[in-house]
Design a protein around this motif. Structure first.
Motif, PDB file in Angstrom:
ATOM      1  N   PRO A  14     -47.057  28.150 -39.196  1.00  0.00           N
ATOM      2  CA  PRO A  14     -48.309  28.297 -38.441  1.00  0.00           C
ATOM      3  C   PRO A  14     -48.828  29.734 -38.463  1.00  0.00           C
ATOM      4  O   PRO A  14     -48.055  30.689 -38.551  1.00  0.00           O
ATOM      5  CB  PRO A  14     -47.910  27.881 -37.019  1.00  0.00           C
ATOM      6  CG  PRO A  14     -46.695  27.026 -37.189  1.00  0.00           C
ATOM      7  CD  PRO A  14     -45.965  27.618 -38.360  1.00  0.00           C
ATOM      8  N   GLN A  15     -50.141  29.860 -38.349  1.00  0.00           N
ATOM      9  CA  GLN A  15     -50.760  31.186 -38.341  1.00  0.00           C
ATOM     10  C   GLN A  15     -50.232  32.041 -37.188  1.00  0.00           C
ATOM     11  O   GLN A  15     -50.088  33.253 -37.322  1.00  0.00           O
ATOM     12  CB  GLN A  15     -52.281  31.048 -38.235  1.00  0.00           C
ATOM     13  CG  GLN A  15     -52.938  30.385 -39.443  1.00  0.00           C
ATOM     14  CD  GLN A  15     -52.755  31.184 -40.720  1.00  0.00           C
ATOM     15  OE1 GLN A  15     -51.970  30.802 -41.590  1.00  0.00           O
ATOM     16  NE2 GLN A  15     -53.449  32.296 -40.837  1.00  0.00           N
ATOM     17  N   SER A  16     -49.947  31.396 -36.057  1.00  0.00           N
ATOM     18  CA  SER A  16     -49.455  32.143 -34.895  1.00  0.00           C
ATOM     19  C   SER A  16     -48.112  32.810 -35.190  1.00  0.00           C
ATOM     20  O   SER A  16     -47.839  33.919 -34.708  1.00  0.00           O
ATOM     21  CB  SER A  16     -49.322  31.211 -33.687  1.00  0.00           C
ATOM     22  OG  SER A  16     -48.435  30.137 -33.973  1.00  0.00           O
ATOM     23  N   ILE A  17     -47.282  32.147 -35.992  1.00  0.00           N
ATOM     24  CA  ILE A  17     -45.986  32.721 -36.357  1.00  0.00           C
ATOM     25  C   ILE A  17     -46.175  33.862 -37.352  1.00  0.00           C
ATOM     26  O   ILE A  17     -45.513  34.903 -37.264  1.00  0.00           O
ATOM     27  CB  ILE A  17     -45.062  31.642 -36.952  1.00  0.00           C
ATOM     28  CG1 ILE A  17     -44.834  30.514 -35.937  1.00  0.00           C
ATOM     29  CG2 ILE A  17     -43.730  32.253 -37.384  1.00  0.00           C
ATOM     30  CD1 ILE A  17     -44.185  30.960 -34.651  1.00  0.00           C
ATOM     31  N   LEU A  18     -47.099  33.671 -38.291  1.00  0.00           N
ATOM     32  CA  LEU A  18     -47.389  34.745 -39.247  1.00  0.00           C
ATOM     33  C   LEU A  18     -47.899  35.981 -38.511  1.00  0.00           C
ATOM     34  O   LEU A  18     -47.560  37.115 -38.861  1.00  0.00           O
ATOM     35  CB  LEU A  18     -48.416  34.274 -40.274  1.00  0.00           C
ATOM     36  CG  LEU A  18     -47.943  33.199 -41.259  1.00  0.00           C
ATOM     37  CD1 LEU A  18     -49.098  32.748 -42.149  1.00  0.00           C
ATOM     38  CD2 LEU A  18     -46.784  33.710 -42.117  1.00  0.00           C
ATOM     39  N   ARG A  19     -48.693  35.755 -37.479  1.00  0.00           N
ATOM     40  CA  ARG A  19     -49.217  36.868 -36.676  1.00  0.00           C
ATOM     41  C   ARG A  19     -48.075  37.670 -36.062  1.00  0.00           C
ATOM     42  O   ARG A  19     -48.074  38.906 -36.107  1.00  0.00           O
ATOM     43  CB  ARG A  19     -50.140  36.328 -35.584  1.00  0.00           C
ATOM     44  CG  ARG A  19     -50.578  37.365 -34.560  1.00  0.00           C
ATOM     45  CD  ARG A  19     -51.526  36.767 -33.546  1.00  0.00           C
ATOM     46  NE  ARG A  19     -52.830  36.511 -34.135  1.00  0.00           N
ATOM     47  CZ  ARG A  19     -53.966  37.043 -33.700  1.00  0.00           C
ATOM     48  NH1 ARG A  19     -53.954  37.872 -32.675  1.00  0.00           N
ATOM     49  NH2 ARG A  19     -55.103  36.758 -34.269  1.00  0.00           N
ATOM     50  N   VAL A  20     -47.119  36.962 -35.497  1.00  0.00           N
ATOM     51  CA  VAL A  20     -45.965  37.638 -34.888  1.00  0.00           C
ATOM     52  C   VAL A  20     -45.229  38.484 -35.924  1.00  0.00           C
ATOM     53  O   VAL A  20     -44.837  39.630 -35.654  1.00  0.00           O
ATOM     54  CB  VAL A  20     -45.006  36.599 -34.266  1.00  0.00           C
ATOM     55  CG1 VAL A  20     -43.698  37.263 -33.843  1.00  0.00           C
ATOM     56  CG2 VAL A  20     -45.660  35.917 -33.075  1.00  0.00           C
ATOM     57  N   HIS A  21     -45.071  37.934 -37.119  1.00  0.00           N
ATOM     58  CA  HIS A  21     -44.338  38.655 -38.160  1.00  0.00           C
ATOM     59  C   HIS A  21     -45.143  39.829 -38.723  1.00  0.00           C
ATOM     60  O   HIS A  21     -44.558  40.832 -39.154  1.00  0.00           O
ATOM     61  CB  HIS A  21     -43.927  37.694 -39.272  1.00  0.00           C
ATOM     62  CG  HIS A  21     -42.714  36.878 -38.936  1.00  0.00           C
ATOM     63  ND1 HIS A  21     -41.439  37.395 -38.994  1.00  0.00           N
ATOM     64  CD2 HIS A  21     -42.588  35.601 -38.502  1.00  0.00           C
ATOM     65  CE1 HIS A  21     -40.569  36.466 -38.631  1.00  0.00           C
ATOM     66  NE2 HIS A  21     -41.241  35.369 -38.323  1.00  0.00           N
TER      67      HIS A  21
END
Length: 210
Positions: A126-133
């Motif tokens: 998910p984009q939200s996980i990519l954001r965190v990374h």
């Protein structure tokens, strides 16, 4: 309003979705206009050269000159980001249009056209996980880094965590899906302040709120 409500709204009136897409394109297009870009690039090179010469001569560089260099670099970075986003939208919309025509039973075969690969439906991060990374990678790299360094750091962080659809190759951007999606997320992060907007081209930088 949750995602389900938003989708229902567009299902009831698809013209709203078309209007939204046109609005996004118009906003991106306004930031991607080529007017004065060549001139700005020439100005930036000249200013950078002047700053370098002054520094080599141990002469104090006027703050106004540094500020102008930063301003032009930021303007060019916004232009580059908008161009990339428009190109990505064009590619995505071609897939959507092809899919719509197939659903309508329209013949989309063109013997002269290059066949397009159907977009994978495999699960992706998910984009939200990519954001965190992205944020984690930038913090590891000191808050500011080249795109290639951020992607390299994210690769380490995501080792063993990527989903089947993440490594599907994107011919349009010549990179795996997760990297392309990370760059899309980076663009969104510059819009909401998580990343600094107007950083030099090729540089990702944490915003004040991150």
């Amino acid at each position: 309003m949750n995602d389900g409500d938003t989708i229902d709204r567009f299902v009831k009136d698809p013209s709203l979705l078309v209007e939204l897409c046109r609005g996004v394109i118009d906003q991106l297009d306004a930031s991607s206009e080529d007017v004065a870009v060549v001139e700005q690039e020439a100005q930036l090179r000249a200013i950078a050269k002047a700053v370098e010469q002054l520094e080599k001569s141990d002469v104090t560089v006027p703050e106004s000159l540094r500020a102008e260099k930063t301003r032009i670099a930021a303007a060019l970075a916004v232009h580059s980001d908008a161009k990339q986003a428009l190109a990505q939208l064009a590619d995505e919309f071609q897939d959507i249009l092809k899919d719509l025509r197939e659903r309508l039973g329209q013949n989309t075969t063109n013997s002269e056209a290059k066949p397009r690969t159907k977009r994978s439906t495999l699960p992706k991060t998910p984009q939200s996980i990519l954001r965190v990374h992205i944020i984690q990678a930038l913090k590891t790299l000191g808050g500011r880094a080249r795109v290639s360094d951020v992607i390299e750091q994210m690769t380490k962080q995501l080792d063993g965590k990527l989903l089947p659809g993440d490594n599907i190759w994107r011919d349009a951007t010549n990179e795996p899906a997760w990297q392309n999606n990370a760059k899309w997320e980076r663009f969104q992060m510059t819009q909401d302040g998580a990343l600094r907007q107007g950083s030099p081209r090729g540089i990702w930088e944490l915003g004040e709120d991150s």
